[in-house]
Design a protein around this motif. Structure first.
Motif, PDB file in Angstrom:
ATOM      1  N   TYR A   1       0.731  -1.195   0.089  1.00 26.50           N
ATOM      2  CA  TYR A   1       0.086  -0.056  -0.097  1.00 26.50           C
ATOM      3  C   TYR A   1       0.899   1.541   0.151  1.00 26.50           C
ATOM      4  N   PHE A   2       0.511   2.160  -0.697  1.00 27.19           N
ATOM      5  CA  PHE A   2       1.260   3.459  -0.791  1.00 27.19           C
ATOM      6  C   PHE A   2       0.245   4.357  -0.633  1.00 27.19           C
ATOM      7  N   GLN A   3       0.267   5.315   0.492  1.00 26.03           N
ATOM      8  CA  GLN A   3      -0.315   6.433   0.834  1.00 26.03           C
ATOM      9  C   GLN A   3      -0.008   7.845   0.669  1.00 26.03           C
ATOM     10  N   LEU A   4      -0.658   8.540  -0.148  1.00 31.87           N
ATOM     11  CA  LEU A   4      -0.492   9.953  -0.178  1.00 31.87           C
ATOM     12  C   LEU A   4      -1.267  10.912   0.316  1.00 31.87           C
ATOM     13  N   SER A   5      -0.644  11.864   1.148  1.00 29.16           N
ATOM     14  CA  SER A   5      -1.515  12.744   1.697  1.00 29.16           C
ATOM     15  C   SER A   5      -0.992  14.024   1.478  1.00 29.16           C
TER      16      SER A   5
ATOM     17  N   ARG B   1      -6.927  18.606   4.176  1.00 24.05           N
ATOM     18  CA  ARG B   1      -6.023  17.578   3.329  1.00 24.05           C
ATOM     19  C   ARG B   1      -7.080  16.514   2.396  1.00 24.05           C
ATOM     20  N   CYS B   2      -6.192  15.936   1.683  1.00 24.65           N
ATOM     21  CA  CYS B   2      -6.666  14.963   0.838  1.00 24.65           C
ATOM     22  C   CYS B   2      -5.771  13.458   0.975  1.00 24.65           C
ATOM     23  N   ALA B   3      -6.161  12.358   0.936  1.00 24.39           N
ATOM     24  CA  ALA B   3      -5.431  11.184   0.800  1.00 24.39           C
ATOM     25  C   ALA B   3      -5.772  10.229  -0.222  1.00 24.39           C
TER      26      ALA B   3
ATOM     27  N   SER C   1     -10.830  11.669   0.303  1.00 26.72           N
ATOM     28  CA  SER C   1      -9.880  10.333   0.240  1.00 26.72           C
ATOM     29  C   SER C   1     -10.445   9.121  -0.750  1.00 26.72           C
ATOM     30  N   VAL C   2      -9.587   8.961  -1.392  1.00 25.82           N
ATOM     31  CA  VAL C   2      -9.905   7.872  -2.536  1.00 25.82           C
ATOM     32  C   VAL C   2      -8.936   6.484  -2.481  1.00 25.82           C
TER      33      VAL C   2
END
Length: 124
Positions: free
Chosen positions: A40-44, A58-60, A110-111
């Motif tokens: 899993y990669f999470q971008l915030s 913020r978005c994620a 968040s998506v």
């Protein structure tokens, strides 16, 4: 053959792609977690900043690869990896824009995204 040092470099390539995808008011954060069969990669990222950082909007984006997909990506030659990252970036932006536009609550930013095998094989 991929050596142990090559896989972390490939992971970093994907993290760098994610970090540059969206305009952000502040530097985005990217992390990855290896859970054996999935990575899993999470971008915030901050979409709107204020003097009090606790009030930042913020978005994620969470991106999931299977172990086989990471292995396939790791074994690609440089030009194929470059092309894959371009396809993935395009797909992620499209998915985010579509999903975010459909949400009733605009504060929910968040998506989640499961990478499709077709992206790795140029069928996407």
């Amino acid at each position: 053959m991929i050596t142990d040092i090559d896989v972390p470099q490939r992971i970093e390539e994907l993290e760098m792609l994610l970090a540059g995808l969206f305009d952000a008011a502040k530097r985005p954060t990217v992390s990855s977690v290896d859970e054996e069969e999935r990575r899993y990669f999470q971008l915030s990222w901050v979409t709107a900043s204020s003097a009090d950082t606790s009030l930042d909007s913020r978005c994620a984006l969470t991106v999931c690869f299977t172990r086989d997909q990471i292995d396939a990506y790791s074994h690609m030659p440089t030009n194929a990896r470059d092309a894959f990252r371009a396809r993935l970036g395009h797909d992620l932006i499209g998915r985010f824009n579509t999903t975010h536009a459909e949400k009733v609550d605009c504060s929910d930013c968040s998506v989640e995204y499961q990478v499709r095998d077709a992206l790795l094989t140029k069928r996407a």
